[in-house]
Design an enzyme around this catalytic site. Sequence first.
Site, PDB file in Angstrom:
ATOM      1  N   TYR A  32      -6.127  62.306  26.761  1.00 33.45           N
ATOM      2  CA  TYR A  32      -7.365  62.564  27.524  1.00 33.45           C
ATOM      3  C   TYR A  32      -7.161  63.887  28.234  1.00 33.45           C
ATOM      4  O   TYR A  32      -6.342  64.707  27.795  1.00 33.45           O
ATOM      5  CB  TYR A  32      -7.557  61.355  28.466  1.00 33.45           C
ATOM      6  N   ARG A  75     -21.204  70.742  25.783  1.00 34.41           N
ATOM      7  CA  ARG A  75     -20.467  71.111  27.018  1.00 34.41           C
ATOM      8  C   ARG A  75     -19.240  70.194  27.085  1.00 34.41           C
ATOM      9  O   ARG A  75     -19.302  69.129  27.673  1.00 34.41           O
ATOM     10  CB  ARG A  75     -21.359  70.931  28.242  1.00 34.41           C
ATOM     11  N   LYS A 124     -12.313  58.949  25.051  1.00 30.49           N
ATOM     12  CA  LYS A 124     -12.951  58.043  26.019  1.00 30.49           C
ATOM     13  C   LYS A 124     -12.878  56.606  25.508  1.00 30.49           C
ATOM     14  O   LYS A 124     -12.632  55.678  26.263  1.00 30.49           O
ATOM     15  CB  LYS A 124     -14.413  58.428  26.247  1.00 30.49           C
ATOM     16  N   GLU A 162     -22.192  61.530  26.695  1.00 28.88           N
ATOM     17  CA  GLU A 162     -21.038  62.274  27.202  1.00 28.88           C
ATOM     18  C   GLU A 162     -21.133  63.749  26.841  1.00 28.88           C
ATOM     19  O   GLU A 162     -21.394  64.112  25.684  1.00 28.88           O
ATOM     20  CB  GLU A 162     -19.764  61.681  26.576  1.00 28.88           C
ATOM     21  N   ASP A 163     -20.903  64.585  27.819  1.00 29.58           N
ATOM     22  CA  ASP A 163     -20.707  66.019  27.616  1.00 29.58           C
ATOM     23  C   ASP A 163     -21.834  66.704  26.835  1.00 29.58           C
ATOM     24  O   ASP A 163     -21.593  67.479  25.896  1.00 29.58           O
ATOM     25  CB  ASP A 163     -19.332  66.271  26.965  1.00 29.58           C
ATOM     26  N   ASP A 222     -22.230  59.234  31.481  1.00 28.06           N
ATOM     27  CA  ASP A 222     -20.944  59.220  32.171  1.00 28.06           C
ATOM     28  C   ASP A 222     -20.787  60.404  33.121  1.00 28.06           C
ATOM     29  O   ASP A 222     -20.225  60.266  34.212  1.00 28.06           O
ATOM     30  CB  ASP A 222     -19.856  59.246  31.090  1.00 28.06           C
ATOM     31  N   ASP A 223     -21.265  61.568  32.715  1.00 25.48           N
ATOM     32  CA  ASP A 223     -21.040  62.765  33.533  1.00 25.48           C
ATOM     33  C   ASP A 223     -21.886  62.744  34.807  1.00 25.48           C
ATOM     34  O   ASP A 223     -21.437  63.182  35.860  1.00 25.48           O
ATOM     35  CB  ASP A 223     -21.330  64.024  32.710  1.00 25.48           C
ATOM     36  N   ASN A 240     -12.629  69.966  34.779  1.00 29.78           N
ATOM     37  CA  ASN A 240     -11.607  69.692  33.757  1.00 29.78           C
ATOM     38  C   ASN A 240     -11.688  70.739  32.659  1.00 29.78           C
ATOM     39  O   ASN A 240     -12.749  71.334  32.469  1.00 29.78           O
ATOM     40  CB  ASN A 240     -11.863  68.306  33.137  1.00 29.78           C
ATOM     41  N   ASN A 252     -11.527  60.934  38.510  1.00 32.47           N
ATOM     42  CA  ASN A 252     -12.022  61.069  37.129  1.00 32.47           C
ATOM     43  C   ASN A 252     -12.783  59.811  36.753  1.00 32.47           C
ATOM     44  O   ASN A 252     -12.350  58.694  37.082  1.00 32.47           O
ATOM     45  CB  ASN A 252     -10.840  61.275  36.178  1.00 32.47           C
TER      46      ASN A 252
HETATM   47  N1  LIG Z   1     -13.793  64.684  37.354  1.00 25.32           N
HETATM   48  C1  LIG Z   1     -14.622  64.117  36.532  1.00 25.32           C
HETATM   49  O1  LIG Z   1     -14.595  62.896  36.303  1.00 25.32           O
HETATM   50  C2  LIG Z   1     -15.631  64.957  35.848  1.00 25.32           C
HETATM   51  C3  LIG Z   1     -15.547  66.318  35.846  1.00 25.32           C
HETATM   52  N2  LIG Z   1     -16.486  67.064  35.207  1.00 25.32           N
HETATM   53  C4  LIG Z   1     -16.262  68.495  35.152  1.00 25.32           C
HETATM   54  O2  LIG Z   1     -17.220  69.146  35.930  1.00 25.32           O
HETATM   55  C5  LIG Z   1     -17.467  70.429  35.376  1.00 25.32           C
HETATM   56  C6  LIG Z   1     -18.954  70.645  35.289  1.00 25.32           C
HETATM   57  O3  LIG Z   1     -19.537  69.703  34.428  1.00 25.32           O
HETATM   58  P1  LIG Z   1     -21.136  69.653  34.262  1.00 25.32           P
HETATM   59  O4  LIG Z   1     -21.764  69.572  35.588  1.00 25.32           O
HETATM   60  O5  LIG Z   1     -21.477  68.604  33.310  1.00 25.32           O
HETATM   61  O6  LIG Z   1     -21.379  71.077  33.608  1.00 25.32           O
HETATM   62  P2  LIG Z   1     -22.683  71.944  33.662  1.00 25.32           P
HETATM   63  O7  LIG Z   1     -22.514  73.005  32.668  1.00 25.32           O
HETATM   64  O8  LIG Z   1     -23.871  71.048  33.611  1.00 25.32           O
HETATM   65  O9  LIG Z   1     -22.643  72.573  35.144  1.00 25.32           O
HETATM   66  C7  LIG Z   1     -21.803  73.603  35.545  1.00 25.32           C
HETATM   67  C8  LIG Z   1     -22.375  74.184  36.831  1.00 25.32           C
HETATM   68  O10 LIG Z   1     -21.464  75.138  37.361  1.00 25.32           O
HETATM   69  C9  LIG Z   1     -22.221  76.270  37.753  1.00 25.32           C
HETATM   70  N3  LIG Z   1     -21.393  77.478  37.735  1.00 25.32           N
HETATM   71  C10 LIG Z   1     -20.913  78.138  36.675  1.00 25.32           C
HETATM   72  N4  LIG Z   1     -20.258  79.235  37.084  1.00 25.32           N
HETATM   73  C11 LIG Z   1     -20.326  79.247  38.421  1.00 25.32           C
HETATM   74  C12 LIG Z   1     -19.871  80.130  39.421  1.00 25.32           C
HETATM   75  N5  LIG Z   1     -19.175  81.221  39.106  1.00 25.32           N
HETATM   76  N6  LIG Z   1     -20.121  79.835  40.714  1.00 25.32           N
HETATM   77  C13 LIG Z   1     -20.827  78.744  41.039  1.00 25.32           C
HETATM   78  N7  LIG Z   1     -21.287  77.863  40.142  1.00 25.32           N
HETATM   79  C14 LIG Z   1     -21.038  78.115  38.850  1.00 25.32           C
HETATM   80  C15 LIG Z   1     -23.349  76.357  36.743  1.00 25.32           C
HETATM   81  O11 LIG Z   1     -24.410  77.158  37.229  1.00 25.32           O
HETATM   82  C16 LIG Z   1     -23.710  74.888  36.627  1.00 25.32           C
HETATM   83  O12 LIG Z   1     -24.581  74.536  37.663  1.00 25.32           O
HETATM   84  C17 LIG Z   1     -16.743  70.460  34.025  1.00 25.32           C
HETATM   85  O13 LIG Z   1     -15.554  71.193  34.176  1.00 25.32           O
HETATM   86  C18 LIG Z   1     -16.410  69.038  33.758  1.00 25.32           C
HETATM   87  O14 LIG Z   1     -15.193  68.905  33.058  1.00 25.32           O
HETATM   88  C19 LIG Z   1     -17.569  66.512  34.609  1.00 25.32           C
HETATM   89  C20 LIG Z   1     -17.715  65.157  34.581  1.00 25.32           C
HETATM   90  C21 LIG Z   1     -16.715  64.276  35.158  1.00 25.32           C
HETATM   91  C1  LIG Z   2     -14.159  63.705  32.743  1.00 25.46           C
HETATM   92  C2  LIG Z   2     -15.380  64.137  32.106  1.00 25.46           C
HETATM   93  O1  LIG Z   2     -16.199  63.328  31.703  1.00 25.46           O
HETATM   94  C3  LIG Z   2     -15.641  65.535  31.969  1.00 25.46           C
HETATM   95  O2  LIG Z   2     -14.866  66.361  32.447  1.00 25.46           O
HETATM   96  O3  LIG Z   2     -16.673  65.867  31.376  1.00 25.46           O
HETATM   97 MG   LIG Z   3     -17.617  64.197  30.415  1.00 26.70          MG
END
Ligand SMILES: NC(=O)C1=CN([C@@H]2O[C@H](COP(=O)(O)OP(=O)(O)OC[C@H]3O[C@@H](n4cnc5c(N)ncnc54)[C@H](O)[C@@H]3O)[C@@H](O)[C@H]2O)C=CC1
Ligand SMILES: CC(=O)C(=O)O
Ligand SMILES: [Mg+2]
Length: 607
Positions: free
Chosen positions: A129, A181, A199, A270-271, A291-292, A435, A479
Amino acid sequence: MVASGDSYIYTRSDYQSTPIKQAPAPAASVVPDVHPVSNSTSTRQLSTTSGDYDNSNPHEVRKYLRTYGLTPPVVESFEVQAQRCLRLLAMKPTPLEKFQYLTHLKASNVHLFYRLLAGNVKELTPLIYTPTVGEACQRWHEIYTQPEGMYLSWDDRGNLHNIIQNWPHNVEITVLTDGSRILGLGDLGINGMGIPVGKLALYTACAGIRPDATLPLTLDLGTNNKALREDPLYMGSRREKVTAEEEKEFLDELMAALTDKWPGIVIQFEDFKNPFPALERYRNKYTCFNDDIQGTGAVILAGFMNAVKTSGIPVKDHRAIFLGAGSAGVGVAKQLVDFFVKEGLSEDEARRRFYIVDSNGLVTNDRGDKLAEHKLYFSRDDNQGRQYQSLSRLIEFVKPTILMGLSTIGGAFYRDIIERMARINARPIIFPLSNPSSKSECTFDEAIRYTDGRAIFASGSPFPSFEYGGKLLTPGQGNNMYVFPGIGLAAILSRAKHITSEMIYASAEALSNSLNEQERRDDWLYPDIRRIREVSVIVTRGVIRAAQRENMDREHSLRNLTDDQLDTYIKSRMYDPFREADLLGDEVRQLLNGVGGMTNGFQKHHL
Ligand SMILES: NC(=O)C1=CN([C@@H]2O[C@H](COP(=O)(O)OP(=O)(O)OC[C@H]3O[C@@H](n4cnc5c(N)ncnc54)[C@H](O)[C@@H]3O)[C@@H](O)[C@H]2O)C=CC1
Ligand SMILES: CC(=O)C(=O)O
Ligand SMILES: [Mg+2]
């Protein structure tokens, strides 16, 4: 592939390679089907009633199965097999090679894989993962060796129902991505398959969903990743991503086809790059969740509930800056708003505690650009034309207690940012959640060093423990893997009609209450990942109870159970690789996969 009328139907034989010659009908005699999460209760023991052989004598069984001589003479215990696996793993020099070894093990001996994972969940999860799955997806077209899951293409529209018939198992849950994404790594097209596969492996390992009841599903709707499109090894179609309208048309057909084939199937999105419209469209029609948006919202809420206690600041006095306003950022912020409201704030008061930043800066009404629909709720109307050009200036203005990173920008919480948080707060809450690890807004040791050990910390990908001030500090991992397995299992067992916001909220409450005494004393935000199966039972129970309160459950028999009885029931329905596998069955399974050069991942299910 054969043509039927104008629709293409992929036959099973397209997937299967060499027929099994070495052993007569072992699949039936060795491992009858077991469905802990369905109603079948048959076991995987060799039949004791055949009278043809003594099944307590492995050598006799080998003779009966005509596998005698095809394996080394010794019949090994699981411990010895595990020792070999771990040694082999240690010989692999890079995480990606370890990932590949584990993929091979899963395909060739599924129960051994899950037993190994159960005994080493903390060590192996980062290899199957995040973070390793990120690199695996980036290089999927280079490292691909065998099919795992289904791929459905834009050109298949109109035929999805037929194609789905080719999946040879009874599916209870699917994880579905279009690869647009993948983690914080951008659009990886069908290389994103690593995510549904990873997952779903966690669904099995953490919540005991039977492996053959899971379906990794990747949509080949084109990719905007030009480098991949031009790479000769890329295995998806070489067109740009379809439009949002076309995606909707495709998903409409797919959702109907999946639910028609497997009524009650749980569908996890997802993603996807912009998953909000699909969630709104399907959440009250199918048994699905995102999930996100929702899983991440729940897991971070759970950690936040515990962080509030450690911070000593009442809920109503917290203020948050979110770097990142995508599916995860907005999903988490909305989930926290619900919590603030339950704690006594009005919705408007709660909403105003959140300052959301995207790549164009603080999200405000007067910023001058057209905001995406999902950002409007948090868009501020009170900044009177002020624009904050940097995160540090925004921190000085807002004086937040919480700094969340869901921006995909590795290192965005650099030293000055963290030190500012430390100057404002006795216990700053700093959650770099992007991530994989390379995209994390800061590392654990940075958060600790720059706050003089005072940060309340959780990250999306795992970081090692860190010694500071004579104490070994362990980071929390915020996570969604802590909740999605329990949400999915609860939906399956309760036969939920839909997955409601209350059910998601219940998963957060259950997770936050799942800490044991020691974890509480040590101010942990999340339980030790090694207890994940136990934790998943608690989450599952919480979600089932919420489904019952909301009349979403179709399985009414669970309503009369006490909590203890419900826990016992949940555990009894969880796939347990130790209970499932008999050593000899494992040996035969491995043998049949190894002999004849079969590399087809589906074999694991047939054995
Ligand atoms: N910890 C966890 O369980 C999870 C973590 N994530 C992580 O969160 C991150 C974002 O995922 P999503 O929201 O789905 O992606 P997304 O692409 O929908 O959103 C990314 C956001 O970051 C913003 N962004 C990009 N560059 C930027 C900058 N320089 N300054 C400020 N904002 C900026 C974008 O404008 C957008 O609003 C990914 O890295 C993903 O792996 C996502 C889901 C679960
Ligand atoms: C953990 C997860 O779902 C993500 O980074 O998109
Ligand atoms: Mg995800």
